[in-house]
Scaffold this motif. Structure first.
Motif, PDB file in Angstrom:
ATOM      1  N   GLY A 189       0.824  -1.207   0.000  1.00  0.00           N
ATOM      2  CA  GLY A 189       0.000   0.000   0.000  1.00  0.00           C
ATOM      3  C   GLY A 189       0.857   1.255   0.000  1.00  0.00           C
ATOM      4  N   ASN A 190       0.236   2.374  -0.324  1.00  0.00           N
ATOM      5  CA  ASN A 190       0.985   3.628  -0.362  1.00  0.00           C
ATOM      6  C   ASN A 190       0.602   4.557   0.789  1.00  0.00           C
ATOM      7  OD1 ASN A 190      -1.550   4.320  -1.189  1.00  0.00           O
ATOM      8  ND2 ASN A 190      -0.942   5.191  -3.140  1.00  0.00           N
ATOM      9  N   ASN A 191      -0.166   4.057   1.740  1.00  0.00           N
ATOM     10  CA  ASN A 191      -0.582   4.860   2.885  1.00  0.00           C
ATOM     11  C   ASN A 191       0.468   4.745   3.986  1.00  0.00           C
ATOM     12  OD1 ASN A 191      -1.784   6.037   5.091  1.00  0.00           O
ATOM     13  ND2 ASN A 191      -3.792   5.135   4.719  1.00  0.00           N
ATOM     14  N   ASP A 192       1.114   5.866   4.308  1.00  0.00           N
ATOM     15  CA  ASP A 192       2.175   5.865   5.303  1.00  0.00           C
ATOM     16  C   ASP A 192       1.684   5.661   6.720  1.00  0.00           C
ATOM     17  OD1 ASP A 192       4.278   6.118   3.567  1.00  0.00           O
ATOM     18  OD2 ASP A 192       4.412   8.286   3.753  1.00  0.00           O
ATOM     19  N   SER A 193       0.395   5.665   6.942  1.00  0.00           N
ATOM     20  CA  SER A 193      -0.076   5.517   8.316  1.00  0.00           C
ATOM     21  C   SER A 193      -1.147   4.441   8.476  1.00  0.00           C
ATOM     22  CB  SER A 193      -0.586   6.860   8.838  1.00  0.00           C
ATOM     23  OG  SER A 193      -1.681   7.290   8.074  1.00  0.00           O
ATOM     24  N   SER A 194      -1.175   3.471   7.585  1.00  0.00           N
ATOM     25  CA  SER A 194      -2.181   2.411   7.698  1.00  0.00           C
ATOM     26  C   SER A 194      -1.814   1.401   8.783  1.00  0.00           C
ATOM     27  CB  SER A 194      -2.348   1.684   6.369  1.00  0.00           C
ATOM     28  OG  SER A 194      -1.174   0.981   6.021  1.00  0.00           O
ATOM     29  N   PHE A 195      -0.556   1.337   9.140  1.00  0.00           N
ATOM     30  CA  PHE A 195      -0.049   0.362  10.107  1.00  0.00           C
ATOM     31  C   PHE A 195       0.107   1.031  11.458  1.00  0.00           C
ATOM     32  CE2 PHE A 195       3.517  -2.186  11.887  1.00  0.00           C
ATOM     33  CZ  PHE A 195       2.963  -3.444  11.777  1.00  0.00           C
ATOM     34  N   SER A 196      -0.632   0.565  12.443  1.00  0.00           N
ATOM     35  CA  SER A 196      -0.655   1.179  13.767  1.00  0.00           C
ATOM     36  C   SER A 196      -0.045   0.234  14.797  1.00  0.00           C
ATOM     37  CB  SER A 196      -2.103   1.478  14.145  1.00  0.00           C
ATOM     38  OG  SER A 196      -2.192   1.974  15.456  1.00  0.00           O
ATOM     39  N   VAL A 197       0.770   0.786  15.695  1.00  0.00           N
ATOM     40  CA  VAL A 197       1.373   0.002  16.768  1.00  0.00           C
ATOM     41  C   VAL A 197       1.053   0.688  18.081  1.00  0.00           C
ATOM     42  CG1 VAL A 197       3.502  -0.953  17.711  1.00  0.00           C
ATOM     43  CG2 VAL A 197       3.253  -0.717  15.234  1.00  0.00           C
ATOM     44  N   SER A 198       0.537  -0.073  19.023  1.00  0.00           N
ATOM     45  CA  SER A 198       0.187   0.458  20.340  1.00  0.00           C
ATOM     46  C   SER A 198       1.188  -0.038  21.376  1.00  0.00           C
ATOM     47  CB  SER A 198      -1.221   0.015  20.743  1.00  0.00           C
ATOM     48  OG  SER A 198      -1.462   0.343  22.097  1.00  0.00           O
ATOM     49  N   ASP A 199       1.903   0.896  21.997  1.00  0.00           N
ATOM     50  CA  ASP A 199       2.831   0.501  23.051  1.00  0.00           C
ATOM     51  C   ASP A 199       2.076   0.095  24.313  1.00  0.00           C
ATOM     52  OD1 ASP A 199       2.043   3.162  23.375  1.00  0.00           O
ATOM     53  OD2 ASP A 199       3.929   3.772  24.284  1.00  0.00           O
ATOM     54  N   LYS A 200       0.924   0.670  24.555  1.00  0.00           N
ATOM     55  CA  LYS A 200       0.145   0.335  25.751  1.00  0.00           C
ATOM     56  C   LYS A 200      -0.460  -1.063  25.652  1.00  0.00           C
ATOM     57  CE  LYS A 200      -0.857   5.064  26.891  1.00  0.00           C
ATOM     58  NZ  LYS A 200      -1.753   6.173  26.720  1.00  0.00           N
ATOM     59  N   GLN A 201      -0.969  -1.404  24.500  1.00  0.00           N
ATOM     60  CA  GLN A 201      -1.598  -2.711  24.317  1.00  0.00           C
ATOM     61  C   GLN A 201      -0.622  -3.764  23.789  1.00  0.00           C
ATOM     62  OE1 GLN A 201      -4.830  -1.567  21.710  1.00  0.00           O
ATOM     63  NE2 GLN A 201      -6.246  -1.475  23.443  1.00  0.00           N
ATOM     64  N   GLN A 202       0.594  -3.333  23.373  1.00  0.00           N
ATOM     65  CA  GLN A 202       1.592  -4.242  22.806  1.00  0.00           C
ATOM     66  C   GLN A 202       0.989  -5.041  21.649  1.00  0.00           C
ATOM     67  OE1 GLN A 202       5.103  -4.605  23.813  1.00  0.00           O
ATOM     68  NE2 GLN A 202       4.442  -2.556  24.422  1.00  0.00           N
ATOM     69  N   PHE A 203       0.444  -4.281  20.676  1.00  0.00           N
ATOM     70  CA  PHE A 203      -0.326  -4.859  19.588  1.00  0.00           C
ATOM     71  C   PHE A 203      -0.117  -4.031  18.325  1.00  0.00           C
ATOM     72  CE2 PHE A 203      -4.403  -5.506  17.335  1.00  0.00           C
ATOM     73  CZ  PHE A 203      -4.530  -6.879  17.439  1.00  0.00           C
ATOM     74  N   TYR A 204      -0.147  -4.679  17.147  1.00  0.00           N
ATOM     75  CA  TYR A 204      -0.100  -3.945  15.883  1.00  0.00           C
ATOM     76  C   TYR A 204      -1.325  -4.308  15.048  1.00  0.00           C
ATOM     77  CZ  TYR A 204       1.404  -8.246  13.558  1.00  0.00           C
ATOM     78  OH  TYR A 204       1.461  -9.517  13.056  1.00  0.00           O
ATOM     79  N   HIS A 205      -1.683  -3.381  14.139  1.00  0.00           N
ATOM     80  CA  HIS A 205      -2.817  -3.618  13.249  1.00  0.00           C
ATOM     81  C   HIS A 205      -2.680  -2.761  11.996  1.00  0.00           C
ATOM     82  CE1 HIS A 205      -6.863  -4.621  11.988  1.00  0.00           C
ATOM     83  NE2 HIS A 205      -7.044  -3.346  11.723  1.00  0.00           N
ATOM     84  N   CYS A 206      -2.967  -3.352  10.837  1.00  0.00           N
ATOM     85  CA  CYS A 206      -3.013  -2.599   9.586  1.00  0.00           C
ATOM     86  C   CYS A 206      -4.479  -2.410   9.216  1.00  0.00           C
ATOM     87  CB  CYS A 206      -2.294  -3.316   8.453  1.00  0.00           C
ATOM     88  SG  CYS A 206      -2.460  -2.433   6.882  1.00  0.00           S
ATOM     89  N   PHE A 207      -4.861  -1.167   8.999  1.00  0.00           N
ATOM     90  CA  PHE A 207      -6.247  -0.862   8.675  1.00  0.00           C
ATOM     91  C   PHE A 207      -6.585  -1.158   7.214  1.00  0.00           C
ATOM     92  CE2 PHE A 207      -5.261   1.627  12.414  1.00  0.00           C
ATOM     93  CZ  PHE A 207      -6.317   1.279  13.233  1.00  0.00           C
TER      94      PHE A 207
END
Length: 102
Positions: A45-63
């Motif tokens: 993908g070309n979206n620079d912010s589709s991939f999110s990482v949460s330090d509080k939840q220790q989890f990643y997700h791509c929208f």
């Protein structure tokens, strides 16, 4: 090496691993709001912010592509490793020996 790896060790390994540090060593993360963002390493993908990482939840997700998980699943997917190999990789990064049930 023979023997099962205990679930307690796996849970402890995941909780000891800083997912932000782990992912940032492979994919440059940018602080954004309460978490971190990047271009997803699992699709083109070309979206620079589709991939999110949460330090509080220790989890990643791509929208966009739906990839998500914890430190262990990131290592498995990003490095193409099997479950046990990913555990050994994470343990090695933390200087831990993987205990096995006999």
């Amino acid at each position: 090496m023979a023997g099962r790896i205990t679930q307690n060790f796996i849970d402890d390994l995941i909780s000891r691993t800083d997912i932000v540090e782990l992912i940032d060593s492979q994919v440059k993360l940018k602080k954004k709001g309460g978490g971190y963002r990047a271009r997803c390493p699992f699709h083109n993908g070309n979206n620079d912010s589709s991939f999110s990482v949460s330090d509080k939840q220790q989890f990643y997700h791509c929208f966009n592509c739906g990839a998500s998980g914890n430190a262990l699943t990131f290592v498995m997917e990003y490095e193409g490793l099997e479950f046990v190999d990913a555990i050994e990789t994470l343990a090695g990064q933390l200087g831990l020996e993987v205990p096995r049930e006999t």
